[in-house]
Motif scaffolding. Sequence first.
Motif, PDB file in Angstrom:
ATOM      1  N   TYR A 190       0.713  -1.156   0.067  1.00 48.86           N
ATOM      2  CA  TYR A 190      -0.070   0.016  -0.034  1.00 48.86           C
ATOM      3  C   TYR A 190       0.810   1.299  -0.189  1.00 48.86           C
ATOM      4  O   TYR A 190       1.902   1.309   0.747  1.00 48.86           O
ATOM      5  CB  TYR A 190      -1.086   0.165   1.309  1.00 48.86           C
ATOM      6  N   ARG A 236     -11.738  -0.421  -5.009  1.00 47.52           N
ATOM      7  CA  ARG A 236      -9.957  -0.370  -4.847  1.00 47.52           C
ATOM      8  C   ARG A 236      -9.667   0.947  -4.925  1.00 47.52           C
ATOM      9  O   ARG A 236      -9.028   1.619  -4.272  1.00 47.52           O
ATOM     10  CB  ARG A 236      -9.628  -1.214  -5.747  1.00 47.52           C
ATOM     11  N   LYS A 240      -8.445   3.795  -1.830  1.00 43.78           N
ATOM     12  CA  LYS A 240      -6.978   4.119  -1.766  1.00 43.78           C
ATOM     13  C   LYS A 240      -6.545   5.523  -1.578  1.00 43.78           C
ATOM     14  O   LYS A 240      -5.451   5.656  -1.054  1.00 43.78           O
ATOM     15  CB  LYS A 240      -6.339   3.704  -3.091  1.00 43.78           C
ATOM     16  N   SER A 241      -7.625   6.287  -1.610  1.00 40.06           N
ATOM     17  CA  SER A 241      -7.180   7.743  -1.631  1.00 40.06           C
ATOM     18  C   SER A 241      -7.810   8.677  -0.257  1.00 40.06           C
ATOM     19  O   SER A 241      -7.303   9.670   0.078  1.00 40.06           O
ATOM     20  CB  SER A 241      -7.837   8.489  -2.878  1.00 40.06           C
ATOM     21  N   SER A 276      -8.700  -4.294  -2.013  1.00 39.91           N
ATOM     22  CA  SER A 276      -9.602  -3.331  -1.468  1.00 39.91           C
ATOM     23  C   SER A 276      -9.526  -3.696   0.036  1.00 39.91           C
ATOM     24  O   SER A 276      -9.646  -2.801   0.716  1.00 39.91           O
ATOM     25  CB  SER A 276     -11.235  -3.793  -2.124  1.00 39.91           C
ATOM     26  N   ASN A 279      -6.854  -1.754   1.441  1.00 40.28           N
ATOM     27  CA  ASN A 279      -7.161  -0.242   1.819  1.00 40.28           C
ATOM     28  C   ASN A 279      -8.270  -0.196   2.967  1.00 40.28           C
ATOM     29  O   ASN A 279      -7.939   0.867   3.700  1.00 40.28           O
ATOM     30  CB  ASN A 279      -7.747   0.129   0.438  1.00 40.28           C
ATOM     31  N   LYS A 524       1.034   1.970  -6.218  1.00 41.11           N
ATOM     32  CA  LYS A 524      -0.269   2.542  -5.538  1.00 41.11           C
ATOM     33  C   LYS A 524      -1.148   1.252  -6.020  1.00 41.11           C
ATOM     34  O   LYS A 524      -1.178   0.427  -6.899  1.00 41.11           O
ATOM     35  CB  LYS A 524      -0.905   3.699  -6.442  1.00 41.11           C
ATOM     36  N   PHE A 525      -2.233   1.443  -5.417  1.00 42.07           N
ATOM     37  CA  PHE A 525      -3.312   0.401  -5.590  1.00 42.07           C
ATOM     38  C   PHE A 525      -4.184   0.834  -6.724  1.00 42.07           C
ATOM     39  O   PHE A 525      -4.590   2.003  -6.788  1.00 42.07           O
ATOM     40  CB  PHE A 525      -4.286   0.332  -4.369  1.00 42.07           C
TER      41      PHE A 525
END
Length: 525
Positions: A190, A236, A240-241, A276, A279, A524-525
């Motif tokens: 991650y 996902r 991630k953000s 996912s 995350n 990054k994912f």
Amino acid sequence: MDGHGNHRLKFSIFHHRSSSTSKPDRPIHYPPEYLCGISRSLMADPVVVSSGQTYERLSVRVCQDFGFSPTDDDGSTADFSSVITNRNMKLTILKWCDNNGIEHPQPPDYTSIELIVRQLMEKQRQNNRFLASDTELLRVVADKRPGVAVHAATEVGLRVNRFQLNSPPQTEEIVRESTILPFKTQPSCYAPPPQTEEIGRESFDREGNSEEESRIISKFRSDNEFEQQEGVISLRNLTKSDESIRASLCTKELLAALLPLVSSRSMNIQINAVASVVNLSIKKSNKMKIVRSGFVPPLIDVLDRGSAESQEHAAGSLFSLSLDDENKMAIGILGGLPVLMNALRSENERTRNDSALCLYHLTLNPSNRVKLVKIGAVGILLSLARIEGFASRILLILCNIAACVDGRSAMLDANAVDCLVGMLKEKEMDSESTRENCVVALHALSQGGFRFRGLATAAGAVEALREVEERGSERAREKAKRILQMMRTGGNGSVQMDGIDSGGVSWTGRVGVGLNRYSTSTTKF
């Protein structure tokens, strides 16, 4: 054991009855104490094992060969560390056979016992992983007494007192220091997105979350694989953000819909589903939700037999979940330890690193240390500690194992003192942190008293420790000095340990030097 045992018992009864010439039609009832608890057959060469049970000698030998400890009907686990012939039982069985006109039992063949043991191993493995249903897992994790939880060793914050559930107060005085711990808190797979990346956070309000959640759940439940893949990719990307999105989307309904996709036969669906989970698990409040929703068994399966990328994300997920103290016991109960040990040999560096750090956190739980000792992990860890670039992580796990009596005994039996002293004698090491962790592990083993003193002297530890005392880091010098003092005085078990207590390694000051290198340098994912 019962299902297989009944079948074998019927076969055994039929065989002996048909071969008897005296009373062929009389029903034969075998006393249960005359039957081997593994093969369920009349014992030809009964032996008593350390835990008190009596088995057929060959059954014990096969179990030892496979490193398997069966569980009896009463729930007790066999201990095969010592085996003693049970002559009284053998004579009793032979006399009973003579009185009932039955042929004396013959020793079984290795192949037949091997087949039985393999069946029992598979059945026990399935029980360990899946018999603990969601309800059972909730009971194990949720029914714990309230207490002051300890920050995981990788959490950034002040160290608080560690407690042990259902264990007596510790009499050993531990020196605790408040310090910021520099360990990583996120899996290797991650990495947060660049700060310039925006996905409309301001407009993604509560109502939007609800609509997006419904849309994703609908795709998860579709029979169309393409829609399922769209759903996991969408989840996902969203998670991630933004931390708030991770919290709002991690609902019971979404987790229930996501769970089957972790075991999907489609590689792309599985990879994105497990990513996912990584995350979502970054958010601390989600960690226990994910475990209680039943994700640990499928994550363990993915780590065991998934694709290389799926295994990488599965190791990252388990590592992230292990940061929560409430999850450590659950991951151990559900069979995670053997699979994580196997993952230490993965060709994927991220899988290896996250598996090692997951094991480090799991061994902060006393029951997991004992489990690792029982599955024979100590010897494997000592061999892995010799691998360049991997030693420091492995030594962290060994330090935790050495914090318990069973762990110290197993490490001393596995020649850990000679191994660690040999590492100290090497002129070039991975890092100063590796040298420190080596000394800390020796300091933990020094609680073995006279036995440690003899092994350390034979390994030439005095010379190596004196060099550390002169040239090592401040912490390494302090530990080396204490070990040398204990060896000079003979050791009476009263050496104070400020770096290790019953809860595992409690790092202070310079410990963790070099572990900042374990921080995320990832995609990054």
